[in-house]
Design an enzyme around this catalytic site. Structure first.
Site, PDB file in Angstrom:
ATOM      1  N   LYS A  95      -7.236   1.176  -2.923  1.00  0.00           N
ATOM      2  CA  LYS A  95      -6.822   0.741  -1.581  1.00  0.00           C
ATOM      3  C   LYS A  95      -7.067   1.849  -0.558  1.00  0.00           C
ATOM      4  O   LYS A  95      -7.400   1.575   0.601  1.00  0.00           O
ATOM      5  CB  LYS A  95      -5.350   0.349  -1.581  1.00  0.00           C
ATOM      6  CG  LYS A  95      -4.833  -0.205  -0.236  1.00  0.00           C
ATOM      7  CD  LYS A  95      -5.605  -1.451   0.213  1.00  0.00           C
ATOM      8  CE  LYS A  95      -5.201  -1.922   1.616  1.00  0.00           C
ATOM      9  NZ  LYS A  95      -3.845  -2.489   1.679  1.00  0.00           N
ATOM     10  N   THR A 100       0.866  -1.172   0.000  1.00  0.00           N
ATOM     11  CA  THR A 100       0.000   0.000   0.000  1.00  0.00           C
ATOM     12  C   THR A 100       0.900   1.219   0.000  1.00  0.00           C
ATOM     13  O   THR A 100       1.629   1.469   0.959  1.00  0.00           O
ATOM     14  CB  THR A 100      -0.926   0.011   1.228  1.00  0.00           C
ATOM     15  OG1 THR A 100      -1.748  -1.156   1.187  1.00  0.00           O
ATOM     16  CG2 THR A 100      -1.811   1.260   1.232  1.00  0.00           C
ATOM     17  N   LYS A 129       0.416   4.592   8.506  1.00  0.00           N
ATOM     18  CA  LYS A 129       0.991   4.976   7.213  1.00  0.00           C
ATOM     19  C   LYS A 129      -0.083   5.072   6.137  1.00  0.00           C
ATOM     20  O   LYS A 129      -0.164   6.057   5.398  1.00  0.00           O
ATOM     21  CB  LYS A 129       2.077   3.970   6.824  1.00  0.00           C
ATOM     22  CG  LYS A 129       2.717   4.209   5.460  1.00  0.00           C
ATOM     23  CD  LYS A 129       2.124   3.321   4.361  1.00  0.00           C
ATOM     24  CE  LYS A 129       2.421   1.851   4.591  1.00  0.00           C
ATOM     25  NZ  LYS A 129       1.924   0.990   3.474  1.00  0.00           N
TER      26      LYS A 129
END
Length: 291
Positions: A176, A101, A244
């Site tokens: 995502k 990701t 993150k």
């Protein structure tokens, strides 16, 4: 479409998910060259027949399909674009699939640099955590050229069961972000519900029996709420990594002029837990905020 007998897969990144993914490719009969910064993490794979690559560069010279799932966008940049990276050292007609990701803009940059060398690049982040990786049931969201997606689809089918081509380079990463935004607020709801069940004197396991198959049902409720109840906060997905991901999503939303209050709240709660020393716990440790 790539012929299986002519395919050698390079796999870079053997963390909680990557190790299981590489194992499934080996079981499917593919030759797999692996590299991770800590060789000990690869030992069980080497015992199962994987080949060790000493660097991203070596993997790039030995494989014609390279899959990466590393930690942060900075790691992705190093693996793909660094002096010893996959793009500078890869062969023409290699397929590279980044399943980390990462940022949509970096996915586009990698795609453009790869194209200059005749390398086919896809961004294909995944969802499903350690369980999905182990069982080969990941959701995979793919950006890049449609014909490249179709060429590697048999390989992706080994890793996942819900594989969707989303569009041009960067589209997988944007998808995502949608996934992580939905998870972020959902995890707050699951954690609050379990905390409420305990504080009200209910048996939380019985509560789950009632609510997990109704309108409140979700993957997080079915798979992570039981871990909360057990006090199992081992990582299927690290808090430091969800921070993150949410930080990327919030930055992308802000760049589009979009408010994301649920995402912002979840990010603040997870950051508070990280400050308490929970950054290496699983995302279900959000429950600890209410303990």
């Amino acid at each position: 479409m790539l012929k299986k007998e002519q395919t050698v897969i390079g796999f870079i990144g053997l963390g909680v998910m990557g190790k299981s993914m590489a194992t499934n490719l080996l079981k499917a009969g593919y030759p797999v060259v692996v590299f991770t910064r800590t060789k000990a993490k690869a030992q069980s794979l080497l015992e199962e027949g994987a080949i060790w690559g000493s660097s991203s560069k070596e993997v790039a010279t030995k494989a014609n399909v390279i899959i990466t799932i590393v930690g942060y966008p900075s790691d992705v940049r190093e693996v793909y674009l660094g002096d010893h990276g996959v793009i500078p050292n890869g062969n023409r007609d290699t397929y590279v699939i980044d399943m980390t990701t990462s940022t949509p803009s970096l996915a586009v940059e990698i795609y453009e640099e790869a194209k200059k060398k005749g390398i086919h690049a896809l961004d294909a982040p995944v969802s499903g955590g350690d369980i999905g990786a182990r069982e080969g049931k990941l959701s995979i969201m793919v950006g890049g050229d449609k014909e490249d997606f179709e060429a590697v689809l048999p390989i992706l089918n080994v890793l996942g069961t819900n594989i969707v081509y989303q569009g041009k380079a960067g589209a997988g990463q944007h998808t995502k972000m949608c996934n992580q935004i939905a998870i972020a607020s959902g995890m707050i709801g699951v954690s609050e519900a379990m905390a409420y069940a305990v504080k009200s004197g209910l048996d939380p396991e019985n509560v789950l029996k009632s609510i997990s198959s109704g309108a409140a049902g979700s993957w997080s409720l079915s798979n992570l709420a039981p871990k909360m109840i057990e006090g199992n906060f081992e990582p299927g997905f690290f808090i430091k990594h969800i921070i993150k991901d949410m930080s990327i999503a919030l930055k992308e939303a802000e760049s589009m002029g979009m408010e994301a209050p649920g995402l912002a709240l979840a990010l603040s709660l997870y950051k508070e837990l990280a400050e308490r020393g929970e950054e290496n716990s699983g995302t279900q440790a959000l429950y600890k905020y209410w303990q």
